[in-house]
Every structure is written in structure tokens, then in C-alpha cells.
Design a protein around this motif. Structure first.
Motif, short mmCIF file in Angstrom:
data_model
loop_
_atom_site.label_atom_id
_atom_site.label_comp_id
_atom_site.label_asym_id
_atom_site.label_seq_id
_atom_site.Cartn_x
_atom_site.Cartn_y
_atom_site.Cartn_z
N ASN A 281 3.46 -12.22 5.21
CA ASN A 281 2.67 -11.72 4.08
C ASN A 281 2.65 -10.20 4.16
O ASN A 281 2.20 -9.64 5.16
CB ASN A 281 1.25 -12.27 4.11
N THR B 157 -0.52 -9.21 -2.32
CA THR B 157 0.13 -9.75 -1.13
C THR B 157 1.46 -10.36 -1.55
O THR B 157 1.49 -11.28 -2.38
CB THR B 157 -0.73 -10.83 -0.45
N LYS C 67 4.05 -12.80 -0.63
CA LYS C 67 4.10 -13.96 0.26
C LYS C 67 5.55 -14.39 0.41
O LYS C 67 6.15 -14.92 -0.52
CB LYS C 67 3.24 -15.07 -0.30
N GLU D 257 10.86 -14.55 -1.51
CA GLU D 257 9.55 -14.66 -2.14
C GLU D 257 9.65 -15.85 -3.10
O GLU D 257 10.22 -15.73 -4.18
CB GLU D 257 9.19 -13.37 -2.88
#
Length: 91
Positions: free
Chosen positions: A43, A53, A55, A80
Motif C-alpha cells: 500500500n 492509498t 493498493k 494495481e
């Protein structure tokens, strides 16, 4: 369009790791491997977007080079999976 679709995207993140001693370097390196690479999840939060964020899922590490036992340069290949899921800030 009224209903845009967002696909997963691949990211290459160039990184550097530095420590004042070999002992500190290997401690940091081992922590990075255990905390990030072994879990497969990274993250990413930046000071420029503190409430965002990114991720990501770890895919591989390439172009690893180490210098003097205290400096390393490498590239992380990440995915992602859902670019629309960036809520949260630091987790």
C-alpha cells in the motif's frame, strides 16, 4: 462516456535503499522482504496525496544492484487491481 470502466494497471516502481552500516542495511532489507514481498501486498501513500492509498500487488523485483553492502537499487513490478479503490490514506 457516462459509465467509464477502469482496468487494472501494471506499475514499475524504482526504489533505493540506504543504511549507514551493513548490519542496518540487512536488517532493513530483511524487514522489507518479510513485511512487503512475502505478503504480496504493498500500500503506497505519498505526502502529496495523504488521503490516497495505492493498493498494489507485488509481482517481481528486477534490476537489483547492491553497492558497498549499504546501498541497493531495484525496481518493483506491481499491479494495481482496482484504480478506483484508493480510499483510506495510511493503513
Amino acid at each position: 462516456t457516462a459509465n467509464p470502466k477502469f482496468k487494472e494497471r501494471d506499475i514499475t516502481l524504482s526504489m533505493q535503499m540506504y543504511a549507514p552500516s551493513r548490519t542496518d542495511f540487512y536488517t532493513q532489507y530483511n524487514n522489507f522482504c518479510e513485511d512487503v514481498l512475502a505478503t504480496g501486498v504493498l500500500n503506497i501513500v505519498t505526502k502529496y496525496q495523504p488521503n490516497v492509498t495505492y493498493k498494489c500487488i507485488y509481482n517481481s523485483c528486477t534490476q537489483y544492484k547492491q553497492y558497498l553492502g549499504k546501498i541497493a537499487k531495484f525496481s518493483l513490478k506491481l499491479t494495481e487491481p482496482n484504480p478506483t479503490d484508493r480510499d483510506g490514506g495510511e493503513e
